[in-house]
Design a protein around this motif. Structure first.
Motif, PDB file in Angstrom:
ATOM      1  N   VAL A  43       3.246   4.415 -11.612  1.00 34.27           N
ATOM      2  CA  VAL A  43       3.767   3.211 -10.793  1.00 34.27           C
ATOM      3  C   VAL A  43       3.580   3.286  -9.310  1.00 34.27           C
ATOM      4  O   VAL A  43       3.308   2.065  -8.542  1.00 34.27           O
ATOM      5  CB  VAL A  43       5.386   3.767 -10.883  1.00 34.27           C
ATOM      6  N   ILE A  44       3.171   4.316  -8.639  1.00 33.58           N
ATOM      7  CA  ILE A  44       2.947   4.338  -7.388  1.00 33.58           C
ATOM      8  C   ILE A  44       1.539   3.686  -7.131  1.00 33.58           C
ATOM      9  O   ILE A  44       1.418   2.946  -6.067  1.00 33.58           O
ATOM     10  CB  ILE A  44       2.970   5.778  -6.747  1.00 33.58           C
ATOM     11  N   ALA A  45       0.649   3.805  -8.096  1.00 32.26           N
ATOM     12  CA  ALA A  45      -0.760   3.238  -7.901  1.00 32.26           C
ATOM     13  C   ALA A  45      -0.489   1.732  -8.181  1.00 32.26           C
ATOM     14  O   ALA A  45      -1.264   0.870  -7.477  1.00 32.26           O
ATOM     15  CB  ALA A  45      -1.634   3.929  -8.987  1.00 32.26           C
ATOM     16  N   GLY A  46       0.275   1.198  -8.969  1.00 34.08           N
ATOM     17  CA  GLY A  46       0.503  -0.105  -9.007  1.00 34.08           C
ATOM     18  C   GLY A  46       1.225  -0.736  -7.919  1.00 34.08           C
ATOM     19  O   GLY A  46       0.602  -1.967  -7.410  1.00 34.08           O
ATOM     20  N   LEU A  47       2.134  -0.157  -7.301  1.00 38.34           N
ATOM     21  CA  LEU A  47       2.827  -0.603  -6.070  1.00 38.34           C
ATOM     22  C   LEU A  47       1.494  -0.748  -4.884  1.00 38.34           C
ATOM     23  O   LEU A  47       1.590  -1.655  -4.229  1.00 38.34           O
ATOM     24  CB  LEU A  47       3.859   0.120  -5.685  1.00 38.34           C
ATOM     25  N   ALA A  48       0.997   0.367  -4.792  1.00 37.66           N
ATOM     26  CA  ALA A  48       0.016   0.197  -3.762  1.00 37.66           C
ATOM     27  C   ALA A  48      -1.072  -0.684  -4.010  1.00 37.66           C
ATOM     28  O   ALA A  48      -1.904  -1.121  -2.970  1.00 37.66           O
ATOM     29  CB  ALA A  48      -0.767   1.629  -3.728  1.00 37.66           C
ATOM     30  N   ASP A  49      -1.470  -1.202  -5.019  1.00 38.19           N
ATOM     31  CA  ASP A  49      -2.350  -2.199  -5.443  1.00 38.19           C
ATOM     32  C   ASP A  49      -1.811  -3.646  -4.886  1.00 38.19           C
ATOM     33  O   ASP A  49      -2.646  -4.522  -4.506  1.00 38.19           O
ATOM     34  CB  ASP A  49      -2.561  -2.343  -6.849  1.00 38.19           C
ATOM     35  N   HIS A  50      -0.423  -3.635  -4.669  1.00 43.63           N
ATOM     36  CA  HIS A  50       0.017  -4.739  -3.908  1.00 43.63           C
ATOM     37  C   HIS A  50       0.809  -4.785  -2.734  1.00 43.63           C
ATOM     38  O   HIS A  50       1.597  -5.378  -2.179  1.00 43.63           O
ATOM     39  CB  HIS A  50       1.389  -5.242  -5.027  1.00 43.63           C
ATOM     40  N   ALA A  51       0.076  -3.880  -1.810  1.00 43.54           N
ATOM     41  CA  ALA A  51       0.527  -3.760  -0.434  1.00 43.54           C
ATOM     42  C   ALA A  51      -0.878  -3.451   0.369  1.00 43.54           C
ATOM     43  O   ALA A  51      -1.741  -2.856  -0.141  1.00 43.54           O
ATOM     44  CB  ALA A  51       1.428  -2.418  -0.476  1.00 43.54           C
ATOM     45  N   VAL A  52      -0.660  -3.742   1.669  1.00 47.83           N
ATOM     46  CA  VAL A  52      -2.061  -3.458   2.397  1.00 47.83           C
ATOM     47  C   VAL A  52      -1.964  -1.892   2.834  1.00 47.83           C
ATOM     48  O   VAL A  52      -3.104  -1.435   2.726  1.00 47.83           O
ATOM     49  CB  VAL A  52      -1.723  -4.124   3.925  1.00 47.83           C
ATOM     50  N   GLU A  53      -1.009  -1.164   3.055  1.00 48.23           N
ATOM     51  CA  GLU A  53      -0.812  -0.031   3.472  1.00 48.23           C
ATOM     52  C   GLU A  53       0.435   0.853   2.656  1.00 48.23           C
ATOM     53  O   GLU A  53       1.412   0.100   2.532  1.00 48.23           O
ATOM     54  CB  GLU A  53      -0.757   0.595   5.112  1.00 48.23           C
ATOM     55  N   THR A  54       0.127   2.076   2.020  1.00 49.32           N
ATOM     56  CA  THR A  54       1.331   2.587   1.532  1.00 49.32           C
ATOM     57  C   THR A  54       1.255   3.923   1.749  1.00 49.32           C
ATOM     58  O   THR A  54       0.311   4.505   2.133  1.00 49.32           O
ATOM     59  CB  THR A  54       0.909   2.388  -0.183  1.00 49.32           C
ATOM     60  N   ARG A  55       2.669   4.385   1.871  1.00 49.41           N
ATOM     61  CA  ARG A  55       2.973   5.828   2.099  1.00 49.41           C
ATOM     62  C   ARG A  55       3.931   6.246   1.176  1.00 49.41           C
ATOM     63  O   ARG A  55       4.866   5.397   0.549  1.00 49.41           O
ATOM     64  CB  ARG A  55       3.430   6.080   3.568  1.00 49.41           C
ATOM     65  N   VAL A  56       4.128   7.467   0.692  1.00 44.10           N
ATOM     66  CA  VAL A  56       5.234   8.120  -0.271  1.00 44.10           C
ATOM     67  C   VAL A  56       6.068   9.163   0.561  1.00 44.10           C
ATOM     68  O   VAL A  56       5.664   9.928   1.240  1.00 44.10           O
ATOM     69  CB  VAL A  56       4.393   8.753  -1.082  1.00 44.10           C
ATOM     70  N   TRP A  57       7.294   8.923   0.526  1.00 48.64           N
ATOM     71  CA  TRP A  57       8.336   9.559   1.351  1.00 48.64           C
ATOM     72  C   TRP A  57       8.974  10.443   0.259  1.00 48.64           C
ATOM     73  O   TRP A  57       9.704   9.927  -0.411  1.00 48.64           O
ATOM     74  CB  TRP A  57       9.345   8.645   2.005  1.00 48.64           C
ATOM     75  N   ALA A  58       8.788  11.709   0.584  1.00 49.24           N
ATOM     76  CA  ALA A  58       9.896  12.970  -0.217  1.00 49.24           C
ATOM     77  C   ALA A  58      11.015  12.790   0.488  1.00 49.24           C
ATOM     78  O   ALA A  58      11.111  13.556   1.440  1.00 49.24           O
ATOM     79  CB  ALA A  58       8.927  14.238  -0.011  1.00 49.24           C
ATOM     80  N   LEU A  59      12.064  12.084  -0.164  1.00 53.32           N
ATOM     81  CA  LEU A  59      13.271  11.961   0.344  1.00 53.32           C
ATOM     82  C   LEU A  59      14.010  13.301   0.417  1.00 53.32           C
ATOM     83  O   LEU A  59      14.174  13.939  -0.314  1.00 53.32           O
ATOM     84  CB  LEU A  59      14.092  11.100  -0.415  1.00 53.32           C
ATOM     85  N   GLY A  60      14.249  13.815   1.681  1.00 56.38           N
ATOM     86  CA  GLY A  60      15.205  14.845   1.764  1.00 56.38           C
ATOM     87  C   GLY A  60      14.376  16.121   2.096  1.00 56.38           C
ATOM     88  O   GLY A  60      15.042  17.034   2.505  1.00 56.38           O
ATOM     89  N   ALA A  61      12.922  15.846   2.071  1.00 65.11           N
ATOM     90  CA  ALA A  61      12.099  17.211   2.082  1.00 65.11           C
ATOM     91  C   ALA A  61      11.978  17.812   3.591  1.00 65.11           C
ATOM     92  O   ALA A  61      12.047  19.148   3.741  1.00 65.11           O
ATOM     93  CB  ALA A  61      10.816  16.818   1.585  1.00 65.11           C
TER      94      ALA A  61
END
Length: 467
Positions: free
Chosen positions: A400-418
């Protein structure tokens, strides 16, 4: 196996049950596989092989006896040539008992089909138990009883016994025909018919009626003059003797050997079809005990779809688009204790700033499809995907992350609460998230831990180009 376990208790079957569950998906197939494994261990398999060998030996002995008796019947009917052969008695002696037994078989077959519970009869029971007379082991004694207890076995056994009986009769009559042909070739016989009260026309009609079918196969039929002449004295003319010999041989083959051979073949086909339809009576208590063992409600099946060596990587189509949308923030399968949108967590201005970019949660397949369609129509310039770092990253989440990144210019992943808390589960899974993202082609800095860093990146204060 069922009979033994119902009387003496269940056998130790852990290995057999495991092998059966791995061999077939259906319950009946697993029952049979388990029984086969235990049968080899307990000696029943060898007993069955010995039982089959004795059955084949008995059939071979019966075939030899049929050949001997058939040849002997032909020699007894024709004699040594010192007396004339009565054609009516000769044909009746060769076919009479055969026709009588054939009528009895037809009557028994009709009666068994008319009843709901077909039985193998005396002959079928004898064939089942006769091989066991040569071995008195418990396994050999149980075999015919176990066969007789199978649903549908009675009908299958009736066709099997019928096939064997018809085949033996066909061999006996064929041996009689061969013996008759040999004796007629080596000795000179005279033929006669005798009567006290019947006119010669009756015999002429009988000989003509019985000779019509053999005549179609090329066998000769005596003419009326030969028939009348044979009533006064033995037929000694060469042509008359050949006509009577051919008539007797043709009648024996057409009315004796041929019907038995056809019936043997038909019974063999029906026997094989009946064997294919045999099924276990799974409603018996002995099989009900095995159901939770062989067909449990749940079982560990292991990895059926192994992870590929190379994960699919995003191709960044959106990076080549001229007009891109604004920043966006989505949440991917967060735990129930993590508040969303971020402003609900009470984080002040920082959380409020993040909530301004909220594009929703992606917890279901429909929500993921809607987000991909929305981002495909208007790709965000910066996309931040919030994940729960306490969960192990799997191929589904990474895909899913790879599919979302395919539709965005730049992508980051946020480890919520880390960045705000720590725990053993979170610390052990953060390296797994980094490794999984690296396999997608992301740089190490793509994983954001703190809430402040996440907001700064969305607002464009800390722009970092992905390699």
């Amino acid at each position: 196996m069922r009979r033994h376990e119902e009387r003496h208790g269940a056998l130790e079957d852990h290995a057999a049950v495991a092998a059966a569950r791995a061999a077939a998906p259906e319950f009946e197939a697993r029952v049979l596989h388990r029984a086969r494994k235990l049968g080899v261990r307990e000696g029943w398999h060898d007993a069955i092989l010995r039982w089959h060998g004795r059955v084949r030996l008995l059939l071979a002995v019966a075939a030899v006896l049929a050949l001997v008796l058939g040849f002997g019947a032909a020699a007894g009917v024709l004699g040594d040539g010192g007396r004339a052969v009565n054609v009516v008695w000769a044909l009746g002696g060769l076919l009479g008992v055969n026709l009588f037994s054939l009528l009895l078989w037809i009557l028994a077959t009709l009666l068994s089909r008319g009843g709901r519970g077909a039985r193998t009869g005396v002959s079928g029971g004898l064939w089942l138990r006769l091989p066991s007379f040569f071995e008195r082991s418990p396994a050999a004694t149980e075999l015919p009883l176990a066969l007789g207890g199978l649903p549908g076995w009675s009908r299958a056994a009736s066709w099997g016994v019928g096939a064997a009986g018809h085949a033996l009769w066909a061999l006996a009559l064929l041996a009689a025909a061969a013996g008759m042909l040999a004796l007629l070739a080596m000795r000179r016989y005279g033929f006669v018919w005798e009567t006290t009260i019947l006119p010669s026309g009756v015999f002429a009609w009988l000989v003509d009626a019985l000779g019509r079918l053999p005549a179609l196969l090329g066998f000769p039929v005596p003419d009326a003059a030969t028939i009348v002449a044979s009533g006064d004295a033995p037929m000694l003319e060469e042509s008359g003797r050949r006509a009577w010999s051919g008539w007797l041989l043709g009648a024996l083959l057409v009315y004796g050997v041929l019907p038995r051979a056809v019936l043997a073949l038909a019974c063999m086909v029906l026997w094989r079809r009946s064997l294919q339809r045999l099924r276990l009576d799974l409603s018996r208590p002995g099989y009900a005990r095995l159901r939770p063992l062989l067909l449990p409600d749940s079982e560990r099946i292991g990895v059926r779809d192994p992870e590929p060596a190379v994960m699919p990587r995003p191709v960044r189509h959106a990076a080549r688009l001229a007009g891109s949308g604004g920043p966006a923030l989505v949440a991917l399968e967060l735990g129930g204790d993590l508040a969303w949108p971020p402003s609900a967590g009470g984080g002040g201005s920082v959380s409020a700033g993040l909530a301004a970019f909220d594009a929703g949660r992606l917890d279901s397949r429909e929500q993921r499809r809607e987000a991909l369609a929305r981002f495909g129509a208007q790709p965000p310039c910066r996309l931040l995907v919030a994940v729960d770092p306490r969960r192990t990253p799997d191929r589904g989440n990474l895909g899913v992350i790879a599919g979302l990144a395919d539709h965005a210019v730049e992508t980051r992943v946020w480890a919520l609460g880390a960045g705000d808390s720590s725990g053993e589960a979170m610390e052990s899974r953060l390296p797994q998230w980094r490794e999984g993202l690296a396999r997608l082609g992301f740089a190490p800095e793509v994983l954001i831990l703190g809430e402040t860093a996440a907001r700064d990146w969305l607002e464009g204060r800390e722009l970092e180009r992905m390699p």
